[in-house]
Design an enzyme around this catalytic site. Structure first.
Site, PDB file in Angstrom:
ATOM      1  N   GLU A 320       0.800  -1.242   0.000  1.00 24.53           N
ATOM      2  CA  GLU A 320       0.000   0.000   0.000  1.00 24.53           C
ATOM      3  C   GLU A 320       0.824   1.281   0.000  1.00 24.53           C
ATOM      4  OE1 GLU A 320      -2.520  -0.422   3.431  1.00 24.53           O
ATOM      5  OE2 GLU A 320      -3.656  -2.078   2.550  1.00 24.53           O
ATOM      6  N   GLU A 426      -5.819 -10.949  -1.128  1.00 29.03           N
ATOM      7  CA  GLU A 426      -6.642 -10.760   0.084  1.00 29.03           C
ATOM      8  C   GLU A 426      -8.122 -10.728  -0.278  1.00 29.03           C
ATOM      9  OE1 GLU A 426      -5.284  -7.400   2.404  1.00 29.03           O
ATOM     10  OE2 GLU A 426      -3.185  -7.806   1.956  1.00 29.03           O
TER      11      GLU A 426
HETATM   12  C1  GLA Z   1      -4.911  -4.603   4.388  1.00 34.62           C
HETATM   13  C2  GLA Z   1      -3.596  -5.284   4.725  1.00 34.62           C
HETATM   14  C3  GLA Z   1      -3.842  -6.576   5.439  1.00 34.62           C
HETATM   15  C4  GLA Z   1      -4.858  -6.439   6.539  1.00 34.62           C
HETATM   16  C5  GLA Z   1      -6.110  -5.825   6.012  1.00 34.62           C
HETATM   17  C6  GLA Z   1      -7.126  -5.687   7.113  1.00 34.62           C
HETATM   18  O1  GLA Z   1      -5.544  -5.202   3.334  1.00 34.62           O
HETATM   19  O2  GLA Z   1      -2.816  -5.562   3.603  1.00 34.62           O
HETATM   20  O3  GLA Z   1      -2.632  -6.987   5.997  1.00 34.62           O
HETATM   21  O4  GLA Z   1      -4.333  -5.654   7.577  1.00 34.62           O
HETATM   22  O5  GLA Z   1      -5.809  -4.572   5.469  1.00 34.62           O
HETATM   23  O6  GLA Z   1      -7.250  -6.866   7.834  1.00 34.62           O
END
Ligand code: GLA
Length: 500
Positions: A320, A426
Site C-alpha cells: 500500500e 486478500e
Molecule cells: C490490508 C492489509 C492486510 C490487513 C487488512 C485488514 O488489506 O494488507 O494486511 O491488515 O488490510 O485486515
C-alpha cells in the site's frame, strides 16, 4: 408397564420401516396442510390426533404421555434445533415437555428435551436443542406435566440438523482449482490454536498468509533494538514468535506460505524511525534508515529461510505505498526518512537477501481504480527496470457490484503488459446483510471473478481469501468469505467448487 409394552410393539413396527442406518438427515417442517404428516397419538386409550387448517390437535387423552409424536431418523452426536408452536384452551396454564422416546435392542427409554408453559388460548413458541445418543430409533413427542386430560394444538413443527463443524465430506476448493492456481487464505495466531480449524484450513487451502504475524509490529524486537542502538544505530533485532506456530503447522501439513509484509505504512513500530529506537527522539538520518531497512529485510528473510527452508514461496516487499487520490507515493515514515526512492531500495534489498526463486511482490488495494492504477504502473515500471519485482498483488477487497469485472480485467492486462505476474492476495466480497438473496449475489460475483482468474491462470500465481470464515473476518459484519461459522459452506463455496 402397559405403556412400555405397547410402545415396544409400536416401535418394532416403526423400526421395520425405518432405514437401518440413519444418515443424511433432511431438515423437516410440518405445516399440517395435508393431513397428519406421520404424526400419531402415543397412547393406549382413546387419544387421537386430527388436523385442521395447519393445526394438529390431540384429544381424548388420559395420561401425560398421551401425546402427538413422530418418528425421525436422527443421527447420534449431531445437534438438532427443534421449534414448534403450542396452544391449549382447557386450563388457565399448563406445562408441556418436548421429549424423545428412543429404543435400543428393543428397549424403549425416554428423555425430556425442553419444557415450557402455555397459558390459555395463546400460541406459544417453543425452541430447543437436542444432541441424541446412539439408539436404533427416535420418536419426538410433546407431552404434558400434570395436565393429563387436556387437549392441545401444535403447528409449524420444525427440526433441523446443525451443520457439522469443519466438515470433511465437502469438496476441497484447492483441489478443484489445483490445475489453475493455488487457492489460499490468511490465518491468524488465535486460529492456530484450534487444531480442527487448522486441519480444515489445510484440507481447503494450499497456501496461507500470516494475517498479522510477519508485519513489522510482530517481527521487530523494539526492546532488543534499543539495546543494540546504544552502540550501533543501524542494528536491527527481529523475532518470529507470533508466526512460528502457524509456520510450523504449514510446514508440517504441506501448506505453502506467502509472507506479508516487509514494509508498510501501518502496523510498524514508530520507534523504528527514531534515533535510539525512541519515539520521543528525532527521526533518523536517511543513511541510518537505509541501513536499518537493509538490516531488517536481511534479518527477516534470512532468519525465516534458516528456520523454514523453502516454506515461504513469495513475499510482499511493500504494501500500500500508492495514495488512493493522487496516484503518487503515500506519505509515510519511510518516505519521510529515506525519500522517494525507498521502494527501489527495499526491493533491491529484498532481491539481495531472498532465497533465489522467491517471488517478490508489490501489494495494494483498489488496484483497478484510477488514479491508483496509473500510479502503481509507474512504480512497477521503475522496479522492473531495477529487476527487483516479480509480481503485483491485488488485495481484492471487493463488493458485490464494484469494481466491475471489465475494470478488473483491464487492470490485469495493464499490469501483465509490463511483464510481471499477478496474485490475488486478500480476496473478500462484502454483502450488507446475511440474507439468502445477498449470498446468492455474492456467489455469482465469486463465480464471475474465478472465471476471470481461470482465464488468466497462466499468469496468476495464487488466489487467496483474506480469512477462512465470516465470523473471524476483519469485515465480519459484512459476511465476505466462502465459509460461515465453523466452516459451514456458503452459496459461494458451493458455486466455486463446481467448475463452469
Ligand atoms: C490490508 C492489509 C492486510 C490487513 C487488512 C485488514 O488489506 O494488507 O494486511 O491488515 O488490510 O485486515
Amino acid at each position: 408397564m402397559k405403556k412400555i409394552v405397547s410402545l415396544v410393539l409400536a416401535l418394532m413396527l416403526i423400526l421395520s420401516v425405518l432405514p437401518a442406518c440413519a444418515e443424511g438427515f433432511e431438515n423437516y417442517k410440518s405445516d399440517f396442510t395435508e393431513g397428519t404428516d406421520g404424526w400419531y397419538a402415543r397412547g393406549t386409550g382413546s387419544a387421537k390426533v386430527s388436523v385442521n387448517e395447519g393445526v394438529l390437535t390431540i384429544t381424548g387423552r388420559d395420561a401425560d404421555w398421551n401425546s402427538p409424536g413422530k418418528d425421525f431418523a436422527l443421527n447420534a452426536g449431531r445437534e438438532y434445533s427443534i421449534q414448534l408452536y403450542l396452544r391449549q384452551n382447557d386450563v388457565s396454564s399448563a406445562r408441556f415437555i418436548v421429549s424423545c422416546a428412543h429404543t435400543k435392542d428393543g428397549t424403549e427409554t425416554y428423555e425430556n428435551i425442553f419444557k415450557g408453559k402455555v397459558k390459555q388460548d395463546a400460541w406459544v413458541k417453543f425452541t430447543g436443542k437436542y444432541i441424541p445418543d446412539a439408539y436404533d430409533s427416535y420418536t419426538i413427542y410433546i407431552e404434558t406435566e400434570n395436565a393429563a386430560e387436556i387437549s392441545f394444538d401444535i403447528r409449524d413443527f420444525t427440526i433441523k440438523e446443525a451443520a457439522v463443524p469443519y466438515p470433511e465430506d465437502i469438496p476441497s476448493i484447492k483441489e478443484v482449482y489445483a490445475s489453475y492456481f493455488p487457492v489460499g487464505t490468511a490465518i491468524t495466531q488465535s486460529e492456530t490454536r484450534d487444531a480442527k480449524r487448522m486441519n480444515f484450513m489445510a484440507r481447503q487451502f494450499a497456501i496461507a498468509t500470516p494475517g498479522n504475524e510477519l508485519k513489522p509490529d510482530s517481527v521487530l524486537d523494539v526492546a532488543a533494538c534499543k539495546k543494540l542502538a546504544e552502540t550501533d544505530e543501524t542494528a536491527v533485532a527481529v523475532h518470529f514468535d507470533a508466526a512460528k506456530p502457524m509456520l510450523d503447522y504449514c510446514r508440517d501439513n504441506g501448506v505453502a506460505v506467502h509472507g506479508h509484509t516487509l514494509l508498510w505504512h501501518n502496523q510498524t513500530p514508530e520507534a523504528l524511525f527514531h534515533e535510539g529506537y525512541d519515539s520521543n527522539k528525532p527521526y533518523c538520518s536517511r543513511e541510518v534508515m537505509i541501513a536499518r531497512m537493509e538490516n531488517y529485510i536481511k534479518a527477516t528473510l534470512e532468519g525465516l529461510e534458516e528456520l523454514y527452508p523453502g516454506l515461504i514461496v513469495s513475499f510482499d516487499v511493500v504494501n500500500e505505498a500508492i495514495d488512493d487520490n493522487t496516484g503518487k507515493l503515500r506519505d509515510c515514515n519511510w518516505k519521510k526518512t529515506v525519500g522517494e526512492d525507498y521502494l527501489n531500495l527495499a526491493f533491491g534489498f529484498a532481491r539481495k537477501y531472498a532465497r533465489p526463486g522467491m517471488v517478490l511482490c508489490y501489494n495494494d488495494y483498489s488496484v483497478p481504480y484510477q488514479p491508483k492504477l496509473t500510479g502503481i504502473t509507474e512504480l512497477l515500471k521503475s522496479l522492473i527496470a531495477d529487476g527487483t519485482v516479480d509480481c503485483m498483488g491485488f488485495q481484492s477487497h471487493y463488493q458485490v457490484n464494484t469494481p466491475n469485472i471489465i475494470q478488473i480485467e483491464q487492470a490485469f492486462q495493464q499490469i501483465l503488459s509490463l511483464g510481471v505476474k499477478l496474485r490475488v492476495s486478500e480476496l473478500d466480497i462484502t454483502v450488507t446483510a446475511a440474507r439468502d438473496a445477498q449470498f446468492a449475489a455474492q456467489a455469482g460475483r465469486y463465480r464471475q471473478l474465478f472465471d476471470l482468474y481461470m482465464k488468466y491462470a497462466d499468469d496468476l500465481l495464487a488466489v487467496q481469501f483474506w480469512g477462512i470464515t465470516d465470523d473471524q473476518s476483519w469485515l465480519n459484519t459484512e459476511y465476505p468469505l466462502i465459509f460461515g461459522m465453523n466452516g459451514k459452506p456458503k452459496a459461494a463455496f458451493n458455486t466455486l467448487v463446481k467448475l463452469p
